[in-house]
Design a protein around this motif. Sequence first.
Motif, short mmCIF file in Angstrom:
data_model
loop_
_atom_site.label_atom_id
_atom_site.label_comp_id
_atom_site.label_asym_id
_atom_site.label_seq_id
_atom_site.Cartn_x
_atom_site.Cartn_y
_atom_site.Cartn_z
N SER A 168 0.83 -1.21 0.00
CA SER A 168 0.00 0.00 0.00
C SER A 168 0.86 1.26 0.00
N GLU A 169 1.96 1.22 0.76
CA GLU A 169 2.85 2.38 0.79
C GLU A 169 3.50 2.59 -0.57
N SER A 170 3.91 1.51 -1.20
CA SER A 170 4.52 1.62 -2.52
C SER A 170 3.51 2.14 -3.54
N ARG A 171 2.26 1.70 -3.41
CA ARG A 171 1.21 2.15 -4.33
C ARG A 171 0.94 3.65 -4.15
N LYS A 172 0.90 4.09 -2.90
CA LYS A 172 0.69 5.52 -2.65
C LYS A 172 1.83 6.36 -3.22
N GLU A 173 3.05 5.88 -3.03
CA GLU A 173 4.20 6.61 -3.55
C GLU A 173 4.17 6.67 -5.07
N ARG A 174 3.74 5.56 -5.70
CA ARG A 174 3.66 5.53 -7.15
C ARG A 174 2.58 6.50 -7.66
N LYS A 175 1.45 6.55 -6.97
CA LYS A 175 0.38 7.46 -7.36
C LYS A 175 0.81 8.91 -7.20
N ALA A 176 1.55 9.17 -6.11
CA ALA A 176 2.04 10.54 -5.91
C ALA A 176 3.05 10.93 -6.99
N LEU A 177 3.89 9.97 -7.36
CA LEU A 177 4.87 10.23 -8.41
C LEU A 177 4.18 10.48 -9.74
N LYS A 178 3.14 9.70 -10.03
CA LYS A 178 2.40 9.88 -11.27
C LYS A 178 1.71 11.23 -11.31
N ALA A 179 1.17 11.67 -10.16
CA ALA A 179 0.49 12.96 -10.10
C ALA A 179 1.44 14.13 -10.31
N SER A 180 2.72 13.92 -9.97
CA SER A 180 3.69 15.01 -10.11
C SER A 180 4.25 15.12 -11.52
N MET A 181 3.88 14.19 -12.42
CA MET A 181 4.41 14.19 -13.78
C MET A 181 3.31 14.47 -14.79
N SER A 182 3.74 14.91 -15.93
CA SER A 182 2.80 15.05 -17.04
C SER A 182 2.58 13.68 -17.68
N SER A 183 1.62 13.59 -18.58
CA SER A 183 1.31 12.32 -19.22
C SER A 183 2.51 11.79 -20.00
N GLU A 184 3.20 12.67 -20.71
CA GLU A 184 4.36 12.26 -21.50
C GLU A 184 5.50 11.81 -20.59
N TRP A 236 5.24 10.60 -17.58
CA TRP A 236 4.88 9.33 -16.95
C TRP A 236 5.09 8.16 -17.91
N LYS A 237 4.73 8.34 -19.17
CA LYS A 237 4.94 7.29 -20.16
C LYS A 237 6.43 7.02 -20.34
N GLU A 238 7.21 8.08 -20.37
CA GLU A 238 8.66 7.91 -20.51
C GLU A 238 9.25 7.21 -19.29
N TYR A 239 8.74 7.56 -18.11
CA TYR A 239 9.21 6.93 -16.88
C TYR A 239 8.88 5.44 -16.88
N LYS A 240 7.66 5.08 -17.26
CA LYS A 240 7.27 3.68 -17.30
C LYS A 240 8.07 2.90 -18.33
N ALA A 241 8.33 3.51 -19.48
CA ALA A 241 9.12 2.84 -20.50
C ALA A 241 10.55 2.59 -20.00
#
Length: 223
Positions: free
Chosen positions: A57-73, A75-80
């Motif tokens: 759950s902590e890892s999921r929250k951190e991931r969601k916070a990280l996603k919210a701090s990035m733009s869509s592009e 985030w896609k680059e980060y996941k890739a």
Amino acid sequence: MLSCACTLVSVNQSQDNTEHLPKGYTPKKGRPTPKRKEAEQHTGGFEARFAPQQSWSESRKERKALKASMSSEEWKEYKAKQKEQRKQRQREAQAGMDRGEEQYLLDRDRGPEKRFLRDFVDSRRYASNFVMPVALLLLVVLFVGQWAPTFASIASMAAMLMMLAFLVEGIVLGRSASKATREKFPDTNLRGSSMGFYAYSRATQPRRWRTPKPRVELGQKVV
């Protein structure tokens, strides 16, 4: 004299108090007992060194916070990038496993005895190398047998005889591999049945499909 008398009195008082305490009495530590999770997370503990520091759950929250701090592009680059890093780690692990490096091997493949057994099998030819092809052929025969029962009966009998030959070879191979391993490693704690099964299971795999990859050539003497 006065200090000595005071010391003697305090000692006598402490002895008297101790005599009146119950047998299983444990003196207080002066601090609260830490919870199990706190003790496991202490530096140097097993959990601190090997277990993940964050819950799911902590890892999921951190991931969601990280996603919210990035733009869509972004985030896609980060996941890739993360995906490519995972693939790179998998390739490195597979390459290390193929080379037979201990840190990459499964528990069943680790140890000098298992390495010797692999070399023992890889240096020889066995009819059991064709176990998989024969098994596939038997499935085809069973399928074709619906239209050609005579042919299926003959082919099935031949396949069963080959399976019996594989079984006999497996018993002989298991015993010889176990005996050779015990002669090279007299102090080994591996059971003979375990070594024999390991050797035969490797012999049933085609040479090019084996992992770790063979280190010795066919006909090479293993010492």
